[in-house]
Design a protein around this motif. Sequence first.
Motif, PDB file in Angstrom:
ATOM      1  N   GLY A  28      28.081  11.939 -39.960  1.00 19.04           N
ATOM      2  CA  GLY A  28      27.111  12.124 -41.107  1.00 19.04           C
ATOM      3  C   GLY A  28      26.131  11.097 -41.391  1.00 19.04           C
ATOM      4  N   GLU A  29      26.033  10.165 -40.413  1.00 16.86           N
ATOM      5  CA  GLU A  29      25.030   8.781 -40.435  1.00 16.86           C
ATOM      6  C   GLU A  29      23.550   9.522 -40.024  1.00 16.86           C
ATOM      7  N   GLY A  30      22.899   9.170 -40.832  1.00 18.14           N
ATOM      8  CA  GLY A  30      21.357   9.560 -40.892  1.00 18.14           C
ATOM      9  C   GLY A  30      20.718   8.942 -39.669  1.00 18.14           C
ATOM     10  N   LEU A  31      20.205   9.992 -38.680  1.00 20.41           N
ATOM     11  CA  LEU A  31      19.390   9.386 -37.557  1.00 20.41           C
ATOM     12  C   LEU A  31      17.901   9.588 -37.533  1.00 20.41           C
ATOM     13  N   GLY A  32      17.554  10.314 -38.512  1.00 17.37           N
ATOM     14  CA  GLY A  32      16.202  10.584 -38.491  1.00 17.37           C
ATOM     15  C   GLY A  32      15.896  11.836 -39.284  1.00 17.37           C
ATOM     16  N   SER A  33      14.809  12.482 -39.285  1.00 20.82           N
ATOM     17  CA  SER A  33      14.413  13.706 -39.962  1.00 20.82           C
ATOM     18  C   SER A  33      13.636  14.785 -38.983  1.00 20.82           C
ATOM     19  N   ILE A  34      13.599  16.077 -39.208  1.00 21.53           N
ATOM     20  CA  ILE A  34      13.026  17.130 -38.451  1.00 21.53           C
ATOM     21  C   ILE A  34      12.896  18.231 -39.525  1.00 21.53           C
ATOM     22  N   GLY A  35      11.817  19.067 -39.093  1.00 20.19           N
ATOM     23  CA  GLY A  35      11.573  20.234 -39.870  1.00 20.19           C
ATOM     24  C   GLY A  35      10.550  21.109 -39.533  1.00 20.19           C
ATOM     25  N   TRP A  36      10.069  22.040 -40.329  1.00 16.78           N
ATOM     26  CA  TRP A  36       9.144  23.008 -39.779  1.00 16.78           C
ATOM     27  C   TRP A  36       8.258  23.316 -41.215  1.00 16.78           C
ATOM     28  N   TRP A  37       6.979  23.778 -41.144  1.00 16.31           N
ATOM     29  CA  TRP A  37       6.102  24.493 -42.119  1.00 16.31           C
ATOM     30  C   TRP A  37       5.123  25.271 -41.420  1.00 16.31           C
ATOM     31  N   ASP A  38       4.746  26.272 -42.199  1.00 18.42           N
ATOM     32  CA  ASP A  38       3.856  27.009 -41.798  1.00 18.42           C
ATOM     33  C   ASP A  38       2.416  26.558 -41.462  1.00 18.42           C
ATOM     34  N   ALA A  39       1.991  27.039 -40.397  1.00 16.06           N
ATOM     35  CA  ALA A  39       0.651  26.528 -40.200  1.00 16.06           C
ATOM     36  C   ALA A  39      -0.164  27.578 -39.347  1.00 16.06           C
ATOM     37  N   GLU A  40      -1.254  27.292 -38.882  1.00 14.32           N
ATOM     38  CA  GLU A  40      -2.011  28.149 -37.818  1.00 14.32           C
ATOM     39  C   GLU A  40      -2.417  27.512 -36.628  1.00 14.32           C
ATOM     40  N   PHE A  41      -2.360  28.029 -35.471  1.00 17.25           N
ATOM     41  CA  PHE A  41      -2.851  27.703 -34.393  1.00 17.25           C
ATOM     42  C   PHE A  41      -2.832  28.852 -33.334  1.00 17.25           C
ATOM     43  N   HIS A  42      -4.200  29.502 -33.246  1.00 14.71           N
ATOM     44  CA  HIS A  42      -4.529  30.609 -32.538  1.00 14.71           C
ATOM     45  C   HIS A  42      -3.564  31.813 -33.170  1.00 14.71           C
ATOM     46  N   GLY A  43      -3.289  31.698 -34.385  1.00 15.99           N
ATOM     47  CA  GLY A  43      -2.252  32.760 -35.200  1.00 15.99           C
ATOM     48  C   GLY A  43      -1.267  31.861 -35.852  1.00 15.99           C
ATOM     49  N   PRO A  44      -0.437  32.307 -36.760  1.00 13.91           N
ATOM     50  CA  PRO A  44       0.618  31.746 -37.354  1.00 13.91           C
ATOM     51  C   PRO A  44       1.682  31.112 -36.543  1.00 13.91           C
ATOM     52  N   VAL A  45       2.076  29.985 -36.872  1.00 15.07           N
ATOM     53  CA  VAL A  45       3.077  29.206 -36.254  1.00 15.07           C
ATOM     54  C   VAL A  45       4.071  28.370 -37.053  1.00 15.07           C
ATOM     55  N   LYS A  46       4.914  27.988 -36.840  1.00 10.18           N
ATOM     56  CA  LYS A  46       5.931  27.053 -37.470  1.00 10.18           C
ATOM     57  C   LYS A  46       5.614  25.875 -36.813  1.00 10.18           C
ATOM     58  N   GLU A  47       4.993  24.965 -37.252  1.00 11.55           N
ATOM     59  CA  GLU A  47       4.504  23.714 -37.076  1.00 11.55           C
ATOM     60  C   GLU A  47       5.937  22.712 -37.090  1.00 11.55           C
ATOM     61  N   VAL A  48       6.293  22.042 -36.281  1.00 10.05           N
ATOM     62  CA  VAL A  48       7.311  21.115 -36.413  1.00 10.05           C
ATOM     63  C   VAL A  48       7.017  19.510 -36.259  1.00 10.05           C
ATOM     64  N   GLY A  49       7.859  18.758 -36.901  1.00  6.18           N
ATOM     65  CA  GLY A  49       7.594  17.211 -36.745  1.00  6.18           C
ATOM     66  C   GLY A  49       8.868  16.582 -36.900  1.00  6.18           C
TER      67      GLY A  49
END
Length: 164
Positions: free
Chosen positions: A67-88
């Motif tokens: 359960g130790e935190g190593l970082g973060s990750i996720g997605w959000w709605d974006a547009e890139f030649h159409g709809p995408v789930k941008e991740v970071g």
Amino acid sequence: MSDRAVVRLRRWADVDLPLLHAANTVDMTRFLVAPESDAQVLRRHERYLRGWDVEDPRMFAIVDDRGEGLGSIGWWDAEFHGPVKEVGWAVLPQAQGRGVASAALRELWRLLREGGASVPMMACPSVDNVASNALCQAVGFELEETSSADFRGETMTLNWWVRR
């Protein structure tokens, strides 16, 4: 950990604010213009918490088997030649080089597909971020283009990676 590190993605929670502070260093943000102010980090944390209520963004803490935190990750709605789930993502220095980011990206892809998302996943690291670009290629993204975009008031040259 091997290239196939075992990580869990846990819904972002109040206890995860220290992960954002730990990732907000000069070294960790060298490909993202600069660190954010404490107020900006707190606003980001609140956005991550709220995202679960409004479905955008969907952020996770990357945690190990204890359960130790190593970082973060996720997605959000974006547009890139159409709809995408941008991740970071951000993996803390002590967890880098152990397969954590690739395991987390694979798990994020699985969650997106299980959740019914049919749009591509897209990531756009700086062209100078060798590790993130190699990661995108390693987990099945394809390089679509390289172009400039504004980020935090600066113009950056980005590689636009897509996984369908």
